[in-house]
Design a protein around this motif. Structure first.
Motif, PDB file in Angstrom:
ATOM      1  N   ASP A  43      49.390 -10.699  94.158  1.00 38.46           N
ATOM      2  CA  ASP A  43      48.942 -11.131  92.829  1.00 38.46           C
ATOM      3  C   ASP A  43      49.864 -10.611  91.723  1.00 38.46           C
ATOM      4  O   ASP A  43      50.226 -11.340  90.798  1.00 38.46           O
ATOM      5  N   GLU A  44      50.245  -9.326  91.802  1.00 39.91           N
ATOM      6  CA  GLU A  44      51.032  -8.692  90.741  1.00 39.91           C
ATOM      7  C   GLU A  44      52.434  -9.285  90.640  1.00 39.91           C
ATOM      8  O   GLU A  44      52.987  -9.425  89.548  1.00 39.91           O
ATOM      9  N   TYR A  45      53.012  -9.621  91.784  1.00 41.82           N
ATOM     10  CA  TYR A  45      54.367 -10.152  91.797  1.00 41.82           C
ATOM     11  C   TYR A  45      54.404 -11.675  91.817  1.00 41.82           C
ATOM     12  O   TYR A  45      55.480 -12.264  91.753  1.00 41.82           O
ATOM     13  N   GLY A  46      53.243 -12.311  91.929  1.00 42.19           N
ATOM     14  CA  GLY A  46      53.197 -13.765  91.920  1.00 42.19           C
ATOM     15  C   GLY A  46      53.903 -14.391  93.101  1.00 42.19           C
ATOM     16  O   GLY A  46      54.600 -15.405  92.958  1.00 42.19           O
ATOM     17  N   GLU A  49      51.734 -15.368 100.437  1.00 43.01           N
ATOM     18  CA  GLU A  49      51.535 -14.501 101.602  1.00 43.01           C
ATOM     19  C   GLU A  49      52.761 -14.517 102.507  1.00 43.01           C
ATOM     20  O   GLU A  49      53.126 -13.503 103.103  1.00 43.01           O
ATOM     21  N   GLY A  50      53.412 -15.683 102.588  1.00 44.36           N
ATOM     22  CA  GLY A  50      54.614 -15.779 103.402  1.00 44.36           C
ATOM     23  C   GLY A  50      55.761 -14.942 102.847  1.00 44.36           C
ATOM     24  O   GLY A  50      56.499 -14.294 103.598  1.00 44.36           O
ATOM     25  N   GLN A  51      55.934 -14.945 101.506  1.00 46.95           N
ATOM     26  CA  GLN A  51      56.969 -14.111 100.890  1.00 46.95           C
ATOM     27  C   GLN A  51      56.677 -12.624 101.084  1.00 46.95           C
ATOM     28  O   GLN A  51      57.581 -11.825 101.319  1.00 46.95           O
ATOM     29  N   PHE A  94      61.305   4.108  97.482  1.00 49.62           N
ATOM     30  CA  PHE A  94      60.223   4.097  96.500  1.00 49.62           C
ATOM     31  C   PHE A  94      60.776   3.985  95.075  1.00 49.62           C
ATOM     32  O   PHE A  94      60.251   3.220  94.252  1.00 49.62           O
ATOM     33  N   LEU A  95      61.831   4.737  94.773  1.00 51.93           N
ATOM     34  CA  LEU A  95      62.391   4.725  93.420  1.00 51.93           C
ATOM     35  C   LEU A  95      62.973   3.353  93.071  1.00 51.93           C
ATOM     36  O   LEU A  95      62.765   2.849  91.966  1.00 51.93           O
ATOM     37  N   VAL A  96      63.668   2.755  94.023  1.00 51.66           N
ATOM     38  CA  VAL A  96      64.247   1.421  93.775  1.00 51.66           C
ATOM     39  C   VAL A  96      63.139   0.396  93.539  1.00 51.66           C
ATOM     40  O   VAL A  96      63.231  -0.445  92.632  1.00 51.66           O
ATOM     41  N   SER A  97      62.080   0.470  94.334  1.00 53.76           N
ATOM     42  CA  SER A  97      60.998  -0.513  94.186  1.00 53.76           C
ATOM     43  C   SER A  97      60.286  -0.400  92.847  1.00 53.76           C
ATOM     44  O   SER A  97      59.666  -1.363  92.385  1.00 53.76           O
ATOM     45  N   ALA A  98      60.351   0.785  92.222  1.00 51.75           N
ATOM     46  CA  ALA A  98      59.681   0.993  90.934  1.00 51.75           C
ATOM     47  C   ALA A  98      60.560   0.619  89.749  1.00 51.75           C
ATOM     48  O   ALA A  98      60.101   0.657  88.601  1.00 51.75           O
ATOM     49  N   MET A  99      61.830   0.256  89.988  1.00 51.06           N
ATOM     50  CA  MET A  99      62.757  -0.016  88.892  1.00 51.06           C
ATOM     51  C   MET A  99      62.365  -1.246  88.084  1.00 51.06           C
ATOM     52  O   MET A  99      62.492  -1.262  86.860  1.00 51.06           O
ATOM     53  N   SER A 102      60.107  -7.138  90.416  1.00 50.83           N
ATOM     54  CA  SER A 102      60.876  -8.290  90.872  1.00 50.83           C
ATOM     55  C   SER A 102      60.818  -8.372  92.381  1.00 50.83           C
ATOM     56  O   SER A 102      60.913  -7.350  93.080  1.00 50.83           O
ATOM     57  N   PHE A 103      60.694  -9.571  92.887  1.00 48.82           N
ATOM     58  CA  PHE A 103      60.704  -9.794  94.331  1.00 48.82           C
ATOM     59  C   PHE A 103      62.021  -9.328  94.944  1.00 48.82           C
ATOM     60  O   PHE A 103      62.044  -8.708  96.013  1.00 48.82           O
ATOM     61  N   VAL A 104      63.136  -9.573  94.272  1.00 48.66           N
ATOM     62  CA  VAL A 104      64.456  -9.200  94.782  1.00 48.66           C
ATOM     63  C   VAL A 104      64.596  -7.687  94.878  1.00 48.66           C
ATOM     64  O   VAL A 104      65.117  -7.149  95.868  1.00 48.66           O
ATOM     65  N   VAL A 105      64.132  -6.967  93.847  1.00 50.89           N
ATOM     66  CA  VAL A 105      64.204  -5.504  93.856  1.00 50.89           C
ATOM     67  C   VAL A 105      63.326  -4.935  94.978  1.00 50.89           C
ATOM     68  O   VAL A 105      63.722  -3.997  95.682  1.00 50.89           O
TER      69      VAL A 105
END
Length: 407
Positions: A43-46, A49-51, A94-99, A102-105
């Motif tokens: 929901d948060e990243y829009g 389920e497949g992505q 964890f740090l990269v994912s919090a930057m 974005s789906f790419v990040v």
């Protein structure tokens, strides 16, 4: 084959087991955090389920691609550096994912987590093969592998509440902060243990072949790798999507659904410790893989029935079978690998088996996610991963016959 010694002087100190369990727990904690917050992240990243399944698949594909190479390094690098790479890699993920939201990040963070996680089994299996006595080995393998489920338990009990209160990005920062002191403690402990071991005489090492680097891995190791792949498709397909299944198919609230991961963790800890003790007393534990795989088929049948009849208690029963049987097979697979591998090739053998396992971990969520997108329900996904459990039974039978002939 690895020839363990029963000499009491080779008994490893218990504090080393704590580090091994910690390394196994911290390796997958990033993807378990994603798993416990699956509905929130979708929901948060829009994303679909497949992505979401593709992000989890990326963790394991990354781990699978690098595990064989890193398994060879595990036979050469100092143990404390290997352990540090596992812990620090998860901190970076964890740090990269919090930057950025974005789906790419998030995908980039998943790739980093996969590389760090791929060191877990080769590094810890090598330490067990080198530092434990024969009487310790089966028990230690069970406890060591239960570390994975302890990470699952901690993630399931904390991240659903952190996610509900703060969202993913803040939860990821908290996760990174929690990993730092664990890294420092693990480094200090394993450095002290290695110094203590170096200061006392060790039993004579077994004779090595003239060219250990060219020694081939036995067929049994390749079969263990195949079993690891098939088992992992099923176990990770269920574990990753169990929380989302509870929310989407049975209308469970997010906090309760997220705690399913914690329940799997508790049952997984108990089952891995218990099955580790059983495996240590069996000459050919591959028969246990057959039993565990069939148990996975039964568990999937309960999950299918839960969605069809909208009965939550059937889901809990399916989760119990999942955690008690197929999820514990990794203990048997790793114990068998360490026993079958030449002493100089334990890291390489463990890396090969880890490659199969991580590629299976990547395929499981991808298969289930795509089938959920295509069908709008979970039944097709559960049937697909159930087929891999049946295939695992077949390979385990072949493995058992091979080992019987080689005795």
């Amino acid at each position: 084959m690895t020839r363990p010694t029963s000499d009491a002087s080779n008994r490893a100190p218990g504090v080393l087991l704590v580090v091994l369990m910690g390394a196994m727990a911290i390796g997958p904690v990033f993807n378990y955090a994603l798993g416990s917050l699956s509905a929130l992240i979708v929901d948060e990243y829009g994303i679909t389920e497949g992505q979401y399944g593709f992000i989890l698949a990326a963790v394991y594909i990354s781990a699978g691609v690098t595990a064989t190479f890193l398994g060879v390094l595990a036979d050469k690098l100092a143990p404390r550096f290997q352990i540090a790479l596992i812990f620090s890699g998860i901190v970076v993920a964890f740090l990269v994912s919090a930057m950025w939201q974005s789906f790419v990040v998030l995908l980039a963070a998943a790739l980093i987590a996969g590389v760090a996680q791929s060191f877990s089994n080769p590094a810890t299996n090598r330490l067990i093969a080198q530092r434990t006595s024969f009487t310790q080995r089966g028990r230690w393998m069970g406890w060591k592998q239960s570390g994975v489920q302890m990470g699952l338990l901690i993630s399931g009990l904390t991240f659903p509440f952190l996610g509900a209160a703060f969202g993913w990005q803040t939860s990821a920062l908290i996760g990174a902060a929690a990993c730092v002191p664990a890294l420092v403690i693990a480094w200090l402990i394993i450095t002290k243990v290695e110094r203590d071991i170096a200061a006392r005489p060790l039993p004579p090492a077994p004779a090595k072949p003239a060219a250990p680097g060219r020694e081939k891995l036995p067929t049994a190791v390749w079969l263990f790798s195949l079993v690891a792949f098939l088992n992992a498709v099923g176990t990770q397909g269920v574990t990753v999507y169990s929380s989302l299944f509870a929310v989407r198919a049975l209308d469970f609230p997010l906090t309760v659904a997220g705690m399913i991961i914690g329940v799997i963790g508790v049952l997984g800890i108990l089952s891995r410790i218990g099955w580790g003790r059983v495996a240590g007393r069996m000459a050919r534990p591959s028969v246990l893989i057959q039993i565990m795989s069939l148990g996975g088929v039964v568990g999937l049948a309960f999950l299918i029935a839960a969605e069809a009849f909208q009965q939550g208690w059937l889901m809990w029963l399916g989760i119990a079978f999942h955690a008690a049987l197929p999820l514990a097979a990794n203990v048997i697979i790793n114990s068998g690998t360490v026993a079958a591998a030449p002493a100089a090739k334990v890291g390489a053998a463990s890396g090969l088996v880890a490659t199969g396992m991580y590629l299976g971990f990547g395929a499981g969520p991808l298969i289930v996610g795509q089938l959920v997108d295509l069908t709008g329900g979970f039944t097709a996904g559960w049937i697909a991963v159930g087929v891999t459990y049946v295939a695992s039974v077949v390979v385990a039978i072949i493995l058992s016959r091979l080992q019987k002939r080689s005795e």
